[in-house]
Write a protein that holds these residues in place. Structure first.
Motif, PDB file in Angstrom:
ATOM      1  N   ALA A 169     -33.477  17.078 -38.690  1.00  0.00           N
ATOM      2  CA  ALA A 169     -33.938  16.343 -39.875  1.00  0.00           C
ATOM      3  C   ALA A 169     -35.399  15.929 -39.722  1.00  0.00           C
ATOM      4  CB  ALA A 169     -33.060  15.114 -40.104  1.00  0.00           C
ATOM      5  N   LEU A 170     -35.772  15.492 -38.527  1.00  0.00           N
ATOM      6  CA  LEU A 170     -37.166  15.115 -38.296  1.00  0.00           C
ATOM      7  C   LEU A 170     -38.068  16.335 -38.340  1.00  0.00           C
ATOM      8  CD1 LEU A 170     -36.765  12.492 -35.413  1.00  0.00           C
ATOM      9  CD2 LEU A 170     -37.026  12.067 -37.865  1.00  0.00           C
ATOM     10  N   ALA A 171     -37.582  17.452 -37.832  1.00  0.00           N
ATOM     11  CA  ALA A 171     -38.400  18.667 -37.805  1.00  0.00           C
ATOM     12  C   ALA A 171     -38.610  19.229 -39.208  1.00  0.00           C
ATOM     13  CB  ALA A 171     -37.734  19.715 -36.917  1.00  0.00           C
ATOM     14  N   LEU A 199     -30.405   3.375 -26.840  1.00  0.00           N
ATOM     15  CA  LEU A 199     -30.456   4.199 -28.052  1.00  0.00           C
ATOM     16  C   LEU A 199     -30.773   3.341 -29.275  1.00  0.00           C
ATOM     17  CD1 LEU A 199     -30.113   7.110 -29.028  1.00  0.00           C
ATOM     18  CD2 LEU A 199     -27.701   6.607 -29.478  1.00  0.00           C
ATOM     19  N   GLN A 200     -30.311   2.096 -29.296  1.00  0.00           N
ATOM     20  CA  GLN A 200     -30.684   1.197 -30.393  1.00  0.00           C
ATOM     21  C   GLN A 200     -32.200   1.020 -30.454  1.00  0.00           C
ATOM     22  OE1 GLN A 200     -28.207  -2.185 -29.250  1.00  0.00           O
ATOM     23  NE2 GLN A 200     -26.966  -1.967 -31.112  1.00  0.00           N
ATOM     24  N   GLN A 201     -32.824   0.796 -29.294  1.00  0.00           N
ATOM     25  CA  GLN A 201     -34.281   0.651 -29.272  1.00  0.00           C
ATOM     26  C   GLN A 201     -34.966   1.948 -29.679  1.00  0.00           C
ATOM     27  OE1 GLN A 201     -34.218  -2.697 -29.362  1.00  0.00           O
ATOM     28  NE2 GLN A 201     -36.157  -2.566 -28.253  1.00  0.00           N
ATOM     29  N   THR A 202     -34.381   3.070 -29.260  1.00  0.00           N
ATOM     30  CA  THR A 202     -34.938   4.368 -29.648  1.00  0.00           C
ATOM     31  C   THR A 202     -34.865   4.542 -31.161  1.00  0.00           C
ATOM     32  OG1 THR A 202     -34.285   5.343 -27.535  1.00  0.00           O
ATOM     33  CG2 THR A 202     -34.712   6.860 -29.349  1.00  0.00           C
ATOM     34  N   ALA A 203     -33.726   4.187 -31.755  1.00  0.00           N
ATOM     35  CA  ALA A 203     -33.578   4.299 -33.204  1.00  0.00           C
ATOM     36  C   ALA A 203     -34.569   3.390 -33.921  1.00  0.00           C
ATOM     37  CB  ALA A 203     -32.142   3.944 -33.603  1.00  0.00           C
ATOM     38  N   THR A 204     -34.747   2.167 -33.399  1.00  0.00           N
ATOM     39  CA  THR A 204     -35.715   1.250 -34.005  1.00  0.00           C
ATOM     40  C   THR A 204     -37.126   1.831 -33.935  1.00  0.00           C
ATOM     41  OG1 THR A 204     -34.351  -0.654 -33.409  1.00  0.00           O
ATOM     42  CG2 THR A 204     -36.665  -1.090 -33.916  1.00  0.00           C
ATOM     43  N   GLY A 205     -37.472   2.429 -32.787  1.00  0.00           N
ATOM     44  CA  GLY A 205     -38.788   3.039 -32.652  1.00  0.00           C
ATOM     45  C   GLY A 205     -38.991   4.189 -33.615  1.00  0.00           C
ATOM     46  N   LEU A 206     -37.989   5.031 -33.766  1.00  0.00           N
ATOM     47  CA  LEU A 206     -38.114   6.166 -34.693  1.00  0.00           C
ATOM     48  C   LEU A 206     -38.204   5.680 -36.135  1.00  0.00           C
ATOM     49  CD1 LEU A 206     -35.568   8.653 -33.059  1.00  0.00           C
ATOM     50  CD2 LEU A 206     -38.065   8.894 -33.145  1.00  0.00           C
ATOM     51  N   GLU A 207     -37.428   4.652 -36.480  1.00  0.00           N
ATOM     52  CA  GLU A 207     -37.496   4.094 -37.838  1.00  0.00           C
ATOM     53  C   GLU A 207     -38.877   3.502 -38.103  1.00  0.00           C
ATOM     54  OE1 GLU A 207     -32.776   2.843 -38.248  1.00  0.00           O
ATOM     55  OE2 GLU A 207     -34.242   1.439 -37.398  1.00  0.00           O
ATOM     56  N   ALA A 208     -39.424   2.778 -37.096  1.00  0.00           N
ATOM     57  CA  ALA A 208     -40.759   2.199 -37.261  1.00  0.00           C
ATOM     58  C   ALA A 208     -41.805   3.292 -37.413  1.00  0.00           C
ATOM     59  CB  ALA A 208     -41.089   1.307 -36.063  1.00  0.00           C
ATOM     60  N   ALA A 209     -41.727   4.300 -36.555  1.00  0.00           N
ATOM     61  CA  ALA A 209     -42.692   5.401 -36.627  1.00  0.00           C
ATOM     62  C   ALA A 209     -42.591   6.128 -37.955  1.00  0.00           C
ATOM     63  CB  ALA A 209     -42.463   6.369 -35.466  1.00  0.00           C
ATOM     64  N   ASP A 210     -41.368   6.285 -38.466  1.00  0.00           N
ATOM     65  CA  ASP A 210     -41.184   6.973 -39.745  1.00  0.00           C
ATOM     66  C   ASP A 210     -41.832   6.199 -40.892  1.00  0.00           C
ATOM     67  OD1 ASP A 210     -39.977   9.136 -41.309  1.00  0.00           O
ATOM     68  OD2 ASP A 210     -38.630   7.588 -42.102  1.00  0.00           O
ATOM     69  N   ARG A 211     -41.924   4.858 -40.728  1.00  0.00           N
ATOM     70  CA  ARG A 211     -42.587   4.036 -41.756  1.00  0.00           C
ATOM     71  C   ARG A 211     -44.076   3.854 -41.493  1.00  0.00           C
ATOM     72  NH1 ARG A 211     -37.868   0.980 -40.727  1.00  0.00           N
ATOM     73  NH2 ARG A 211     -39.120  -0.540 -39.552  1.00  0.00           N
ATOM     74  N   GLY A 212     -44.559   4.477 -40.418  1.00  0.00           N
ATOM     75  CA  GLY A 212     -45.974   4.378 -40.096  1.00  0.00           C
ATOM     76  C   GLY A 212     -46.333   3.126 -39.331  1.00  0.00           C
ATOM     77  N   HIS A 213     -45.348   2.474 -38.722  1.00  0.00           N
ATOM     78  CA  HIS A 213     -45.585   1.244 -37.972  1.00  0.00           C
ATOM     79  C   HIS A 213     -45.647   1.544 -36.480  1.00  0.00           C
ATOM     80  CE1 HIS A 213     -43.498  -1.064 -41.485  1.00  0.00           C
ATOM     81  NE2 HIS A 213     -44.712  -0.647 -41.804  1.00  0.00           N
ATOM     82  N   PRO A 214     -46.256   0.658 -35.690  1.00  0.00           N
ATOM     83  CA  PRO A 214     -46.304   0.855 -34.231  1.00  0.00           C
ATOM     84  C   PRO A 214     -44.890   0.890 -33.635  1.00  0.00           C
ATOM     85  CG  PRO A 214     -47.882  -0.809 -34.911  1.00  0.00           C
ATOM     86  CD  PRO A 214     -47.043  -0.522 -36.112  1.00  0.00           C
ATOM     87  N   ILE A 241     -41.959  11.865 -33.616  1.00  0.00           N
ATOM     88  CA  ILE A 241     -42.719  11.439 -34.794  1.00  0.00           C
ATOM     89  C   ILE A 241     -44.072  10.923 -34.320  1.00  0.00           C
ATOM     90  CG2 ILE A 241     -42.864   9.884 -36.775  1.00  0.00           C
ATOM     91  CD1 ILE A 241     -39.883   9.720 -36.854  1.00  0.00           C
ATOM     92  N   ALA A 242     -45.152  11.492 -34.855  1.00  0.00           N
ATOM     93  CA  ALA A 242     -46.500  11.011 -34.537  1.00  0.00           C
ATOM     94  C   ALA A 242     -46.835   9.876 -35.488  1.00  0.00           C
ATOM     95  CB  ALA A 242     -47.514  12.135 -34.667  1.00  0.00           C
ATOM     96  N   VAL A 243     -47.184   8.726 -34.922  1.00  0.00           N
ATOM     97  CA  VAL A 243     -47.474   7.554 -35.749  1.00  0.00           C
ATOM     98  C   VAL A 243     -48.909   7.624 -36.242  1.00  0.00           C
ATOM     99  CG1 VAL A 243     -47.558   5.046 -35.822  1.00  0.00           C
ATOM    100  CG2 VAL A 243     -45.827   6.194 -34.442  1.00  0.00           C
TER     101      VAL A 243
END
Length: 640
Positions: free
Chosen positions: A513-515, A570-585, A634-636
Motif C-alpha cells: 500500500a505504501l509502495a 510495532l505501535q511506535q512503528t505505526a505511529t511513526g508511519l502515520e506521522a510520516a504519512d501526514r508529513g510530520h516528524p 516513507i520519506a518525510v
C-alpha cells in the motif's frame, strides 16, 4: 410479481424465524460420520438420566458432572424409557444393553461396531427429547461423553446422529524429550487433556529420568514409584494406557542374563503399582560397538547387523515374559536405533528377520524431524521393518538446537490423509512446556482419530478455544500468539512451517500500500497496522488474566513478555508511519520502536526449562525486519 411472491414466502416463514435453526456442530476430533436430523433439543434445568447395566460408574458420574456444569439442576433417574418423551431423557450405556438398543431404535440409529466406537444420537420430540450415548465398549462410551461435553457448550443441541470410531489404534503422546521432565502436576493435567481428546496412550519416557536410563538397573525410590502409580491410576480414569519406557541401551550387555533379569524386575515393580504396558527404547545409542566382551562372543564382531540380532533376542525374551505374566497384556513397544528413515540397511534387515512380529516398532518418519510424511513413506517403513510402524512424530518437541528460544505453536500439518492405512498409530513428542504443547498435540490426536477428516486450521482454532475456556477475547489473543510462534524448524536449515504467516501477510500488505502511493489505500493499510499492533500489545495481558489454563501463562511467560514488547514496538512503528504519512516528524517514534524491539529481542527463556536456552524468538524474520525497515518506507517532507 417476483417481489410479491418473495413477500408471501417470507410471511410464511415468519413464525419459524423466532426458533434457533439446527446447525451442524463442530466436534473435535472430527467424527467419522455426523448427520443432522430435524429440530433441536434444549436441556433446561431438569432431565431424566437412565444408566444402562454395564456402564462404568465413573463414566456415569462424568455425564452427571457435565450436565451439572451445563446448568442442569434436577437430575432424576429411571430404569426404563418413558412411553412418551415429555421431558428430556438421556440414556447412557454399552450398546449391548437392551435398554440402549431400544433407545437407538427409537432414534432410528444403529450402533457402531468398531473398537473404541460409539453412537451419540439426539432426538427432538415436542416438549421433550431423547439423547443416547451408546458405547461399543467402555472406551467408546467414555469417548461419547467427551463429544457430549462439546455439544453441551451450545444453547441447544441439534437433532443428530454421530457414529464414530478412531482411524488409528494407538493415539497419544510420548514424554520422550531431553531436558527438564514434566512435573507430576504437568503429567496429571496432560492425562486429563488426553482423555478429553479421546487419546488412549501416554508413554512415560523422559530422557532425564536417571532410573529409566543411566541407572536403569536400580529400583525407583518408594516415593517416585508411588507417584508413578498415582499417574497410572489417573491414566486409567481417562481411558489412557500408561506405558512405562526404559532406556537400557547405553550400558546393557545383551547376552548377560543378569541384565535381562534386571530389566524384568524393573517392569515387575511397575506392574505392582498398576502399570501393564511396557516399552524398551534403543534410540540415541552407539550400536557399532558392544558394551561388554560377552556380546562379542555371543553375536560376533560389533556392527549394525549384529546389534539388530542382539536387540531382537532381548526384546523377544521381554515380550515372552510379558505374556507369561499377563496373557492379556498389550504388545511390547520398542524404538530402534535406526528410527529416522525407511532406507534398507543391515540393521533393519536383522530386526525384520529376528524380532517377534507382535512387538510394535516406532519410527519418526523420513527424518528425525520430518517436514512431511506421506503414505508412500509409511509403506516404505512397513517394508523396511516388516510390520506397520507406530509413528513417533517429533512435533512439537523443542529440545534441539534449531528450536532454541521457541515455542512451537503452529497447527499439525503436512501429514497425508490416509496414513491410518499404513500406521498402527501416532504418538507426539511434545515440548518441555506441557500446556503450550497442547496446541500442536490437539492436532496430532485429531489426525490420529480421523486423518481423512482432519482440518489443521479448524483444529488449531479449537485448541485456542479450549485453552481459553471458550472466552472469545482470550481465544483471539491466543491465536495472535500462535501465529507469532508459527515457525517449525527441522534439523536442517529450512523450517517446515513458516513464521507468522498471518502477520507477514498484513505487513506485506502495508508495504504494498505504501509502495503504490495511493493516499486512501495508505491510510487504510496503516489503520490495519495500528489495529494489529494494538492486538499484539494487548494479547499477553488477556492471556495472563486467568481465563486460560494458568499453566499455559506460567510456562509461556517469557514469550508473553516478549510479545508485549514487540507489540509496543510495532505501535511506535505505526505511529511513526502515520506521522510520516501526514508529513510530520517521525524520527522519535522510530527510535522508540528500535529501543523497545531491542529489549524484546533480549528477553531470555526460563533458565533450565529446555535443553537449549537463549533469547526468546517471536515472529523473527517478520516483525523485527518490518520494524527495522519502517523508517525507510516513507520519506518525510516538511510541509509549509
Amino acid at each position: 410479481m417476483g417481489a410479491a411472491l418473495a413477500a408471501i414466502a417470507l410471511a410464511t416463514l415468519t413464525p419459524a424465524a423466532h426458533a434457533s435453526p439446527a446447525t451442524l456442530p463442530a466436534i473435535f476430533p472430527a467424527p467419522a460420520t455426523m448427520t443432522l436430523g430435524d429440530g433441536t433439543v434444549t436441556l433446561g434445568r431438569a432431565v431424566t438420566l437412565i444408566v444402562a447395566p454395564g456402564t462404568e460408574p465413573e463414566t456415569a458420574t462424568l455425564v452427571r458432572d457435565l450436565l451439572t456444569k451445563a446448568g442442569v439442576t434436577d437430575i432424576t433417574t429411571a430404569r426404563r424409557l418413558p412411553a412418551a418423551l415429555d421431558r428430556q431423557t438421556i440414556v447412557i450405556g454399552p450398546d449391548s444393553a437392551a435398554l440402549v438398543r431400544e433407545a437407538l431404535s427409537r432414534s432410528n440409529a444403529s450402533r457402531e461396531e468398531a473398537r473404541e466406537g460409539y453412537t451419540l444420537t439426539s432426538l427432538a420430540s415436542g416438549s421433550g427429547g431423547l439423547i443416547t450415548l451408546a458405547g461399543h465398549d467402555a472406551d467408546g462410551l467414555f469417548h461419547a461423553a467427551q463429544s457430549f461435553r462439546q455439544l453441551l457448550t451450545r444453547e441447544t443441541i441439534p437433532a443428530l446422529t454421530i457414529r464414530d470410531h478412531p482411524a488409528m489404534p494407538i493415539r497419544g503422546t510420548i514424554e520422550g524429550f531431553y531436558g527438564k521432565p514434566w512435573s507430576m502436576t504437568d503429567r496429571t493435567n496432560h492425562l486429563d487433556f488426553l482423555g478429553r481428546m479421546k487419546a488412549n496412550t501416554y508413554v512415560y519416557s523422559p530422557k532425564d529420568d536417571p532410573f529409566a536410563r543411566d541407572k536403569w538397573r536400580d529400583p525407583y525410590p518408594a516415593a517416585t514409584l508411588n507417584a508413578l502409580g498415582t499417574l497410572a491410576a489417573r491414566a486409567r480414569a481417562n481411558h489412557v494406557d500408561f506405558v512405562y519406557a526404559i532406556s537400557p541401551g547405553p550400558s546393557i550387555c545383551f547376552s548377560d542374563p543378569a541384565d535381562e533379569q534386571a530389566l524384568l524386575r524393573k517392569f515387575a515393580a511397575l506392574r505392582g503399582i498398576g502399570v501393564h504396558s511396557f516399552y524398551v527404547a534403543l534410540d540415541d545409542i552407539e550400536y557399532q560397538k558392544w558394551n561388554c566382551e560377552a556380546d562379542k562372543a555371543a553375536f560376533g564382531p560389533s556392527g549394525a547387523q549384529a546389534a539388530g540380532v542382539a536387540q531382537s533376542k532381548l526384546l523377544n525374551a521381554v515380550q515372552a515374559d510379558l505374556l507369561k505374566q499377563d496373557p492379556a497384556s498389550r504388545p511390547l513397544i520398542m524404538v530402534p536405533t535406526e528410527y529416522y528413515d525407511a532406507k534398507e540397511s543391515p540393521y533393519k534387515a536383522a530386526l525384520r528377520a529376528n524380532l517377534n512380529p507382535r512387538i510394535v516398532v516406532q519410527w519418526t518418519g523420513t527424518d528425525v524431524v520430518p517436514p512431511a510424511i506421506s503414505v508412500p513413506d509409511a509403506k516404505a517403513a512397513t517394508k523396511a521393518f516388516g510390520r506397520k510402524t507406530l509413528l513417533w512424530d517429533n512435533y512439537p518437541v523443542n529440545d534441539y538446537a534449531s528450536s532454541a528460544g521457541r515455542l512451537l505453536l503452529a497447527p499439525y500439518a503436512k501429514r497425508e490423509a490416509g496414513l491410518s492405512s499404513e500406521l498402527t498409530g501416532i504418538l507426539s513428542n511434545p515440548m518441555n512446556q506441557e500446556a503450550p504443547s497442547r496446541v500442536a498435540v490437539t492436532g496430532v490426536l485429531a489426525f490420529g482419530w480421523n486423518d481423512k477428516g482432519y482440518d489443521p486450521t479448524r483444529t488449531w482454532h479449537y485448541a485456542a478455544r479450549e485453552l481459553a475456556g471458550g472466552e472469545p477475547n482470550a481465544t483471539a489473543a491466543l491465536l495472535e500468539l500462535f501465529d507469532a510462534e508459527h515457525l517449525a524448524p527441522t534439523f536442517g536449515s529450512q523450517p517446515w512451517q513458516d513464521q507468522a504467516p498471518r502477520l507477514k501477510a498484513l505487513l506485506d500488505h502495508v508495504r504494498e500500500a505504501l509502495a503504490n502511493g495511493d493516499a486512501e489505500e495508505r491510510r487504510a493499510a496503516l489503520a490495519e497496522l495500528r489495529a494489529k499492533a494494538d492486538a499484539l500489545a494487548a494479547a499477553p495481558d488477556t492471556i495472563r488474566a486467568g481465563v486460560v489454563d494458568p499453566g499455559f501463562a506460567e510456562q509461556a511467560a517469557p514469550w508473553l513478555e516478549a510479545m508485549q514488547l514487540w507489540g509496543r514496538a510495532l505501535q511506535q512503528t505505526a505511529t511513526g508511519l502515520e506521522a510520516a504519512d501526514r508529513g510530520h516528524p517521525a524520527t522519535r517514534y522510530f527510535a522508540d520502536a528500535k529501543r523497545i524491539a531491542a529489549a524484546a529481542a533480549a528477553v531470555p527463556t526460563i533458565p533450565g526449562a529446555t535443553r537449549f536456552g537463549g533469547p526468546v524468538k517471536l515472529a523473527d524474520g517478520v516483525l523485527d525486519t518490518f520494524i527495522a525497515e519502517a523508517p525507510g518506507l516513507i520519506a518525510v517532507t516538511a510541509r509549509p
